[in-house]
Design a protein around this motif. Structure first.
Motif, short mmCIF file in Angstrom:
data_model
loop_
_atom_site.label_atom_id
_atom_site.label_comp_id
_atom_site.label_asym_id
_atom_site.label_seq_id
_atom_site.Cartn_x
_atom_site.Cartn_y
_atom_site.Cartn_z
N LEU A 270 83.48 17.96 56.66
CA LEU A 270 83.06 16.65 57.15
C LEU A 270 84.25 15.81 57.64
CD1 LEU A 270 80.26 15.84 54.52
CD2 LEU A 270 80.06 16.90 56.78
N PRO A 271 85.34 15.68 56.85
CA PRO A 271 86.50 14.93 57.38
C PRO A 271 87.12 15.58 58.61
CG PRO A 271 86.66 15.18 54.99
CD PRO A 271 85.55 16.07 55.46
N SER A 272 87.17 16.91 58.66
CA SER A 272 87.75 17.56 59.83
C SER A 272 86.90 17.30 61.06
CB SER A 272 87.89 19.06 59.59
OG SER A 272 86.62 19.69 59.47
N GLY A 273 85.58 17.22 60.89
CA GLY A 273 84.72 16.88 62.01
C GLY A 273 85.01 15.50 62.56
N ARG A 274 85.20 14.55 61.67
CA ARG A 274 85.51 13.18 62.12
C ARG A 274 86.87 13.13 62.80
NH1 ARG A 274 82.98 11.85 57.10
NH2 ARG A 274 85.00 11.77 56.05
N LEU A 275 87.86 13.85 62.25
CA LEU A 275 89.20 13.84 62.85
C LEU A 275 89.20 14.51 64.22
CD1 LEU A 275 91.39 14.64 59.71
CD2 LEU A 275 91.41 12.53 61.04
N MET A 276 88.45 15.61 64.36
CA MET A 276 88.39 16.26 65.66
C MET A 276 87.72 15.37 66.69
SD MET A 276 87.68 20.34 65.02
CE MET A 276 86.38 20.13 63.79
N SER A 277 86.72 14.61 66.27
CA SER A 277 86.07 13.69 67.20
C SER A 277 86.99 12.56 67.63
CB SER A 277 84.80 13.11 66.54
OG SER A 277 83.82 14.10 66.38
N SER A 278 87.84 12.10 66.72
CA SER A 278 88.70 10.97 67.05
C SER A 278 89.94 11.40 67.83
CB SER A 278 89.13 10.24 65.77
OG SER A 278 89.87 11.11 64.92
N THR A 279 90.44 12.60 67.59
CA THR A 279 91.68 13.04 68.25
C THR A 279 91.46 14.03 69.38
OG1 THR A 279 92.03 14.90 66.72
CG2 THR A 279 92.91 12.74 66.06
N GLY A 280 90.35 14.76 69.34
CA GLY A 280 90.11 15.81 70.33
C GLY A 280 90.92 17.07 70.06
N ARG A 281 91.57 17.17 68.92
CA ARG A 281 92.42 18.31 68.58
C ARG A 281 91.79 19.12 67.45
NH1 ARG A 281 95.73 18.74 72.92
NH2 ARG A 281 96.62 16.71 73.46
N TYR A 282 91.97 20.45 67.49
CA TYR A 282 91.34 21.30 66.49
C TYR A 282 92.29 22.34 65.87
CZ TYR A 282 91.09 24.31 70.65
OH TYR A 282 91.40 25.03 71.77
N LYS A 283 93.42 22.60 66.47
CA LYS A 283 94.25 23.74 66.07
C LYS A 283 94.74 23.65 64.63
CE LYS A 283 98.29 26.43 67.49
NZ LYS A 283 99.25 26.70 68.58
N ILE A 284 95.08 22.46 64.16
CA ILE A 284 95.64 22.31 62.83
C ILE A 284 94.67 22.74 61.74
CG2 ILE A 284 94.92 19.90 62.66
CD1 ILE A 284 98.09 21.53 61.18
N PHE A 285 93.37 22.63 61.99
CA PHE A 285 92.39 22.88 60.93
C PHE A 285 92.27 24.37 60.58
CE2 PHE A 285 91.16 18.91 63.02
CZ PHE A 285 91.30 18.05 61.93
N PRO A 286 92.20 25.30 61.56
CA PRO A 286 92.23 26.72 61.17
C PRO A 286 93.54 27.12 60.48
CG PRO A 286 91.39 26.47 63.41
CD PRO A 286 91.92 25.14 62.99
N ILE A 287 94.64 26.48 60.86
CA ILE A 287 95.92 26.80 60.21
C ILE A 287 95.87 26.42 58.74
CG2 ILE A 287 98.37 26.22 60.11
CD1 ILE A 287 98.31 25.93 63.16
N VAL A 288 95.51 25.17 58.47
CA VAL A 288 95.44 24.70 57.07
C VAL A 288 94.37 25.47 56.31
CG1 VAL A 288 94.96 22.72 55.59
CG2 VAL A 288 96.33 22.43 57.66
N GLY A 289 93.22 25.69 56.95
CA GLY A 289 92.13 26.40 56.29
C GLY A 289 92.52 27.81 55.89
N THR A 290 93.23 28.51 56.77
CA THR A 290 93.63 29.88 56.47
C THR A 290 94.66 29.90 55.34
OG1 THR A 290 93.23 30.50 58.77
CG2 THR A 290 94.55 32.00 57.45
N VAL A 291 95.55 28.93 55.31
CA VAL A 291 96.52 28.83 54.20
C VAL A 291 95.77 28.67 52.87
CG1 VAL A 291 98.30 27.37 53.17
CG2 VAL A 291 98.42 27.95 55.60
N LEU A 292 94.74 27.83 52.85
CA LEU A 292 93.98 27.61 51.62
C LEU A 292 93.22 28.87 51.19
CD1 LEU A 292 92.54 24.02 52.27
CD2 LEU A 292 94.45 24.68 50.79
N VAL A 293 92.64 29.58 52.16
CA VAL A 293 91.94 30.83 51.83
C VAL A 293 92.91 31.85 51.26
CG1 VAL A 293 90.69 32.80 52.81
CG2 VAL A 293 90.08 30.47 53.49
N CYS A 294 94.09 31.95 51.86
CA CYS A 294 95.11 32.87 51.38
C CYS A 294 95.55 32.51 49.96
CB CYS A 294 96.29 32.85 52.33
SG CYS A 294 97.54 34.11 52.00
N ALA A 295 95.75 31.21 49.71
CA ALA A 295 96.14 30.76 48.38
C ALA A 295 95.05 31.07 47.36
CB ALA A 295 96.44 29.26 48.40
#
Length: 477
Positions: A270-295
């Motif tokens: 939900l927060p990532s959806g709001r941030l993508m709507s406000s900034t128009g950027r998405y790349k950072i979210f798969p990066i952080v998400g994959t780090v969390l899955v790996c951890a």
């Protein structure tokens, strides 16, 4: 086996719904998917034998596969990509919630008013969704004469069927060296090759090859296949049984302990959806998400019989948080790189390959785990242990907890030492996904403003621009 057939039917249906939706309009396909799902529910609910039940479940899969795709395509019809992030994020959270609540609700029905209500309950809910969709949904209509790719469909269905059956039966019902498994593997490889060759000549291909000219599509699809397809389904597929075996929990209790995963998905989706709507950027979210899955995978590999359940919940929450920050941004990235007329096709292809990844990943994890468990049981069980205890296919939580304490402890330790290292084996897969996330091209999400040159949607081959000059396929700038 019934659930595998549902998954098989849903996987086959995905690209068909996506392509036909782009050609005919997504509303008709969306309502049709609901209707097919309800028809399957009726067949399954009225089943008098296992064959009829499996047929009903397969019909449900055909409808459910369409709903997964057309629901995302309908949102794409109604909302520009930049604002779409707000609407797509809850879809990912609801998907995670349903994967936990569905089995729990099914168990409650089975223990109470009867298993048939697992299917009858779909009728009033589905009828309401059908009525609301028919009355309130307003999406663009297409007026295209469809030339359906029957050859491609048959080849794709054969390829997917061979792939699913090989990964489902191999190492369980049949040895990997069994002629049946080898024959299906060869047949699957051959039909995959023939399918993609057929897509070059088809007038309206099910999976157009020009999709693969987009770097964004290729990269996002690979990330989804590795991180979401393997990460979610492989880990979640085995964790509930682990909790039952090691902690002595009931099936319901082990299912409830997956709720932190859903909470984690919501906490990031939900927060990532709001941030993508406000900034128009998405790349950072798969990066952080994959780090969390790996951890989360690394932490789960440290589980032992003394690990507190609260710590298990923390790890599951971390996994959900990673998935929540990964799933929908990848879909949005793909949709944003194609014109509205091809959003359904691109979305369905992305989901299709993710499902193939989940099938292969779950099978690989299951095969490694089964071999490790057999070795651990042979090492830890007393020589005089007899019966089904040494048979990994017959080992159930109920059987384990009915054994004498000494044998029970040996089996639990064998199960724990067999499964938890497999989570660590997945880490290189997730690290590859992380590398791909860094390489994912970022194209600012379009907000409907044609004056922004950075958000001009890609155009497929053969389409013409304002000056009637033919333009190239999407390249994932």
């Amino acid at each position: 086996m019934g659930d595998h057939r549902v998954h098989l039917a849903a996987t086959i249906a995905m690209p068909v719904y996506g392509r036909l939706g782009d050609l005919l309009g997504h509303k008709a396909l969306f309502l049709g998917g609901i209707g097919v799902f309800l028809a399957g529910s009726v067949v399954a609910g009225a089943a008098q034998d296992m064959t009829m039940l499996i047929i009903g479940r397969a019909i449900q899969g055909l409808g459910g596969g369409g709903l997964m795709i057309t629901s995302q395509a309908v949102i794409a019809d109604l909302v520009p990509p930049r604002q779409r992030a707000r609407y797509m994020a809850p879809i990912g959270a609801v998907f995670g919630l349903s994967s936990v609540v569905g089995p729990l609700l099914g168990g409650w029905f089975t223990d109470g008013i009867g298993w048939r209500w697992c299917f009858w309950i779909n009728l009033p809910v589905g009828a309401l969704a059908l009525a609301v969709g028919a009355y309130a949904l307003r999406v663009p209509r297409r007026a295209v004469k469809v030339v359906f790719d029957y050859v491609g469909f048959v080849l794709m269905a054969a390829a997917v069927t061979c792939t699913v059956l090989v990964t489902t039966w191999g190492g369980t019902q049949y040895a990997w060296s069994d002629p049946l498994i080898i024959g299906m593997a060869v047949g699957g490889l051959l039909t995959w090759v023939l399918f993609f060759l057929s897509q070059r000549r088809a007038k309206e291909p099910i999976i157009p090859l020009w999709l693969f000219r987009s770097r964004i599509f290729n990269t996002a699809t690979l990330i989804g296949l590795l991180v979401v397809g393997i990460g979610m389904f492989a880990i979640i597929g085995y964790l509930p049984t682990y909790l039952q075996m090691v902690y002595g929990l009931s099936a319901t209790e082990s299912g409830l302990l997956l709720i932190p995963m859903v909470v984690g998905m919501m906490a990031t989706a939900l927060p990532s959806g709001r941030l993508m709507s406000s900034t128009g950027r998405y790349k950072i979210f798969p990066i952080v998400g994959t780090v969390l899955v790996c951890a989360a995978a690394l932490l789960m590999s440290t589980l032992d019989t003394e690990t507190p359940l609260v710590l298990v919940c923390v790890y599951v929450f971390l996994l959900g948080a990673g998935l929540g920050g990964t799933m929908q941004p990848l879909v949005l990235a793909v949709q944003n790189d194609f014109p509205a007329s091809d959003v359904g096709t691109a979305t369905s292809a992305n989901n299709f390959f993710r499902e193939i990844g989940s099938t292969l990943g779950t099978a690989a994890v299951g095969s490694v785990f089964a071999h490790r468990l057999a070795d651990q049981l042979a090492e830890r069980l007393p020589a005089d242990a007899a019966g089904p205890v040494g048979d990994t296919h017959s080992l159930t939580p109920a059987l384990v907890h009915s054994l004498p304490d000494k044998i029970q402890d040996a089996v639990i330790l064998a199960y724990q030492h067999a499964l938890t290292p497999v989570f660590r084996y997945l880490v290189p897969v997730f690290l590859l996904g992380l590398l791909l996330a860094f390489l994912l091209p970022e194209k600012k999400l379009a907000d409907g403003n044609d004056d922004d040159p950075e958000v001009t949607p890609a155009v497929q081959p053969g389409e013409t621009g304002p000056d009637n000059a033919e333009v190239s396929a999407p390249t994932g700038r």
